[in-house]
Design an enzyme around this catalytic site. Structure first.
Site, PDB file in Angstrom:
ATOM      1  N   ARG A 172      10.825  31.654  -3.915  1.00 47.89           N
ATOM      2  CA  ARG A 172       9.205  32.574  -3.780  1.00 47.89           C
ATOM      3  C   ARG A 172       8.470  32.906  -4.788  1.00 47.89           C
ATOM      4  O   ARG A 172       9.133  32.570  -5.704  1.00 47.89           O
ATOM      5  CB  ARG A 172       9.749  33.611  -2.691  1.00 47.89           C
ATOM      6  CG  ARG A 172      10.526  33.278  -1.363  1.00 47.89           C
ATOM      7  CD  ARG A 172      10.396  33.854  -0.684  1.00 47.89           C
ATOM      8  NE  ARG A 172      12.187  33.974  -0.845  1.00 47.89           N
ATOM      9  CZ  ARG A 172      13.228  34.832  -0.013  1.00 47.89           C
ATOM     10  NH1 ARG A 172      12.386  35.386   1.226  1.00 47.89           N
ATOM     11  NH2 ARG A 172      14.219  35.331  -0.194  1.00 47.89           N
ATOM     12  N   ASN A 186       9.823  33.016  -8.623  1.00 46.76           N
ATOM     13  CA  ASN A 186       8.881  31.949  -9.776  1.00 46.76           C
ATOM     14  C   ASN A 186       8.534  32.335 -10.754  1.00 46.76           C
ATOM     15  O   ASN A 186       7.654  32.364 -12.226  1.00 46.76           O
ATOM     16  CB  ASN A 186       8.349  31.214  -8.605  1.00 46.76           C
ATOM     17  CG  ASN A 186       8.976  30.290  -8.305  1.00 46.76           C
ATOM     18  OD1 ASN A 186      10.600  30.247  -8.367  1.00 46.76           O
ATOM     19  ND2 ASN A 186       8.550  29.588  -8.033  1.00 46.76           N
ATOM     20  N   PHE A 187       6.892  33.615 -10.185  1.00 53.72           N
ATOM     21  CA  PHE A 187       5.975  33.959 -11.586  1.00 53.72           C
ATOM     22  C   PHE A 187       7.218  35.081 -12.427  1.00 53.72           C
ATOM     23  O   PHE A 187       6.590  34.961 -13.177  1.00 53.72           O
ATOM     24  CB  PHE A 187       5.357  34.428 -10.946  1.00 53.72           C
ATOM     25  CG  PHE A 187       4.345  34.201  -9.787  1.00 53.72           C
ATOM     26  CD1 PHE A 187       4.060  32.895 -10.146  1.00 53.72           C
ATOM     27  CD2 PHE A 187       3.386  34.087  -8.194  1.00 53.72           C
ATOM     28  CE1 PHE A 187       3.122  32.200  -8.701  1.00 53.72           C
ATOM     29  CE2 PHE A 187       2.475  33.998  -7.671  1.00 53.72           C
ATOM     30  CZ  PHE A 187       2.063  32.304  -7.941  1.00 53.72           C
ATOM     31  N   ASP A 223      -4.903  26.065  -4.043  1.00 51.04           N
ATOM     32  CA  ASP A 223      -5.647  26.836  -5.370  1.00 51.04           C
ATOM     33  C   ASP A 223      -5.096  28.593  -5.020  1.00 51.04           C
ATOM     34  O   ASP A 223      -6.010  28.624  -5.903  1.00 51.04           O
ATOM     35  CB  ASP A 223      -7.650  26.175  -4.584  1.00 51.04           C
ATOM     36  CG  ASP A 223      -7.278  27.624  -3.344  1.00 51.04           C
ATOM     37  OD1 ASP A 223      -6.586  27.859  -2.829  1.00 51.04           O
ATOM     38  OD2 ASP A 223      -8.894  27.113  -2.964  1.00 51.04           O
ATOM     39  N   GLY A 224      -4.247  28.424  -5.297  1.00 54.33           N
ATOM     40  CA  GLY A 224      -4.066  30.351  -5.405  1.00 54.33           C
ATOM     41  C   GLY A 224      -4.831  31.052  -4.317  1.00 54.33           C
ATOM     42  O   GLY A 224      -4.669  31.581  -4.123  1.00 54.33           O
ATOM     43  N   TYR A 247      12.967  26.717  10.175  1.00 55.99           N
ATOM     44  CA  TYR A 247      13.156  28.998  10.097  1.00 55.99           C
ATOM     45  C   TYR A 247      12.757  29.151  11.053  1.00 55.99           C
ATOM     46  O   TYR A 247      13.193  29.960  11.522  1.00 55.99           O
ATOM     47  CB  TYR A 247      12.592  29.350   9.153  1.00 55.99           C
ATOM     48  CG  TYR A 247      13.070  30.730   8.637  1.00 55.99           C
ATOM     49  CD1 TYR A 247      14.069  31.148   7.777  1.00 55.99           C
ATOM     50  CD2 TYR A 247      11.511  31.409   7.967  1.00 55.99           C
ATOM     51  CE1 TYR A 247      14.802  31.957   7.619  1.00 55.99           C
ATOM     52  CE2 TYR A 247      12.186  33.221   8.118  1.00 55.99           C
ATOM     53  CZ  TYR A 247      13.353  33.029   7.767  1.00 55.99           C
ATOM     54  OH  TYR A 247      13.546  34.072   6.980  1.00 55.99           O
ATOM     55  N   ASN A 266       7.109  39.710   4.076  1.00 55.16           N
ATOM     56  CA  ASN A 266       6.804  39.180   2.693  1.00 55.16           C
ATOM     57  C   ASN A 266       7.018  40.728   2.096  1.00 55.16           C
ATOM     58  O   ASN A 266       6.474  41.119   1.995  1.00 55.16           O
ATOM     59  CB  ASN A 266       5.926  38.837   1.767  1.00 55.16           C
ATOM     60  CG  ASN A 266       5.490  37.110   2.372  1.00 55.16           C
ATOM     61  OD1 ASN A 266       4.977  37.414   3.400  1.00 55.16           O
ATOM     62  ND2 ASN A 266       6.040  36.068   1.438  1.00 55.16           N
TER      63      ASN A 266
HETATM   64  N1  UDP Z   1       3.763  30.075  -3.998  1.00 53.10           N
HETATM   65  C1  UDP Z   1       2.880  29.263  -5.209  1.00 53.10           C
HETATM   66  N2  UDP Z   1       4.111  29.495  -6.373  1.00 53.10           N
HETATM   67  C2  UDP Z   1       5.171  29.552  -6.481  1.00 53.10           C
HETATM   68  C3  UDP Z   1       5.852  29.502  -5.032  1.00 53.10           C
HETATM   69  C4  UDP Z   1       4.933  29.736  -4.265  1.00 53.10           C
HETATM   70  O1  UDP Z   1       1.952  29.479  -5.521  1.00 53.10           O
HETATM   71  O2  UDP Z   1       5.578  28.875  -7.421  1.00 53.10           O
HETATM   72  C5  UDP Z   1       2.987  30.370  -2.541  1.00 53.10           C
HETATM   73  C6  UDP Z   1       3.068  29.454  -1.487  1.00 53.10           C
HETATM   74  O3  UDP Z   1       2.539  28.598  -1.646  1.00 53.10           O
HETATM   75  C7  UDP Z   1       2.514  30.632  -0.452  1.00 53.10           C
HETATM   76  C8  UDP Z   1       2.646  31.677  -1.354  1.00 53.10           C
HETATM   77  O4  UDP Z   1       3.157  31.504  -2.679  1.00 53.10           O
HETATM   78  O5  UDP Z   1       1.630  30.622  -0.202  1.00 53.10           O
HETATM   79  C9  UDP Z   1       3.996  32.586  -0.687  1.00 53.10           C
HETATM   80  O6  UDP Z   1       5.399  31.403  -1.231  1.00 53.10           O
HETATM   81  P1  UDP Z   1       6.890  32.344  -0.683  1.00 53.10           P
HETATM   82  O7  UDP Z   1       7.996  30.704  -0.984  1.00 53.10           O
HETATM   83  O8  UDP Z   1       7.074  33.728  -1.558  1.00 53.10           O
HETATM   84  O9  UDP Z   1       7.060  32.935   0.580  1.00 53.10           O
HETATM   85  P2  UDP Z   1       6.053  32.986   2.132  1.00 53.10           P
HETATM   86  O10 UDP Z   1       5.584  33.600   1.828  1.00 53.10           O
HETATM   87  O11 UDP Z   1       5.585  31.161   1.457  1.00 53.10           O
HETATM   88  O12 UDP Z   1       6.880  32.246   3.460  1.00 53.10           O
END
Ligand code: UDP
Length: 314
Positions: free
Chosen positions: A187, A191-192, A207-208, A146, A175
């Protein structure tokens, strides 16, 4: 009446652009192959005067009859989950798709707007990222498909500007979230939200503690409109500079949904940027743009949309 072609017009951002430019009085040609876009996103526009949907893969020659004033090139899978699912399609649409969209703009002497990305900065060593930061991208990593596709897209856009004197605009989108994101997009927010509303555990990668800065789609559309109508050819970051950890995002989603779901921890995908935040000085100074919708207000609207769609599918 200006005529505007939107590639990826049935996608999440593309469909909001279709809404916006139709409302602004443009004739809109929405081109999409529905790989990650959906006819549902533009169903409310079908039959509306001035709107036309064209099922087409822009990696193939793009045929449009009559004059065109603007080409907005938004076709591309863009979720990190797609980087593994659709790597070759991403490279092809970034390279061949951008070449064809530029060719269309050149043939029609139209203005060209490229949807680029904060991913051109890779896993950045500077935070926030100004447009002058050249990035830290791993070309052979999972995300490379990408990042490099969009870096190539920026390069060929600049080449068309220099060689063919095309009017070009480049936006680097950070984002962005909002209504119509795919439920299974992969994303963080989709997901959340889906997990919380279904009572399933929220999946935290790593670890978030990694950060992102989440901007609401209506603010992005406002910035894109200003950029298109400006004379700014240099890349412009558009995103919300309010930076937050993913753990905080998960907690906000739990609070806003009233969900009792627990958090589970999963491995951090390779190359996942540790921080990301736009420096929006250029957008502020040159476009008079700044985000207006708070993350919380945007999350509320997006979660309401997710709730409706999840209830509809049962
Ligand atoms: N992420 C997460 N749980 C999920 C999906 C994503 O913790 O179910 C994390 C991911 O590892 C990243 C952040 O959330 O650090 C944002 O991920 P996203 O896929 O939204 O897009 P990115 O900003 O990485 O392109």
């Amino acid at each position: 009446m200006p005529r505007t072609v939107i590639t990826g017009g049935a996608g999440f951002i593309g469909s909001h652009l279709c809404d916006h430019f139709l409302a602004a009085g443009h004739e809109v040609l929405c081109i999409d192959n529905l790989l990650t876009g959906s006819r549902d996103n533009v169903a409310h526009l079908e039959g509306r005067p001035g709107f036309r949907f064209v099922l087409h893969d822009v990696t193939q020659f793009i045929e449009v009859e009559g004059p065109v004033d603007n080409v907005l090139h938004f076709a591309s899978p863009a979720s990190p989950a797609d980087f593994e699912r659709l790597p070759i399609q991403i490279l092809k649409v970034g390279a061949h798709g951008t070449h064809n969209a530029l060719g269309l703009a050149k043939a029609k002497r139209a203005r060209f707007l490229l949807a680029s990305t904060s991913e051109v900065y890779g896993d950045p060593e500077v935070n926030p990222q100004p447009e002058t930061y050249l990035g830290r991208v791993n070309p052979i990593g999972i995300r490379g498909v990408y990042d490099e596709a969009k870096r190539f897209a920026e390069a060929i856009t600049m080449a068309y500007r220099r060689v063919h004197k095309l009017e070009t605009r480049i936006v680097r989108i950070f984002n962005t979230f909002g209504e119509r994101m795919q439920l299974d997009d992969g994303r963080a927010l989709p997901n959340f939200a889906t997990q919380a509303l279904r009572g399933e555990p929220l999946t935290i990668y790593g670890d978030g503690s990694q950060t992102r800065s989440f901007g609401y789609v209506a603010d992005l559309v406002d910035g894109l409109d200003r950029l298109l109508h400006s004379d700014v050819w240099e890349p412009v970051n558009i995103g919300n500079p309010e930076e937050v950890t993913l753990l905080e995002v998960a907690r906000e989603v739990l609070e806003l949904t009233g969900s009792k779901s627990e958090l589970v921890y999963r491995p951090l995908p390779p190359g996942d940027p540790k921080v990301r935040r736009p420096d929006i000085t250029r957008a502020r100074d040159l476009l008079g743009w700044a985000p207006r919708v708070s993350r919380r207000a945007g999350f509320e609207r997006t979660i309401a949309d997710f709730r409706r769609r999840l209830e509809a599918i049962g």
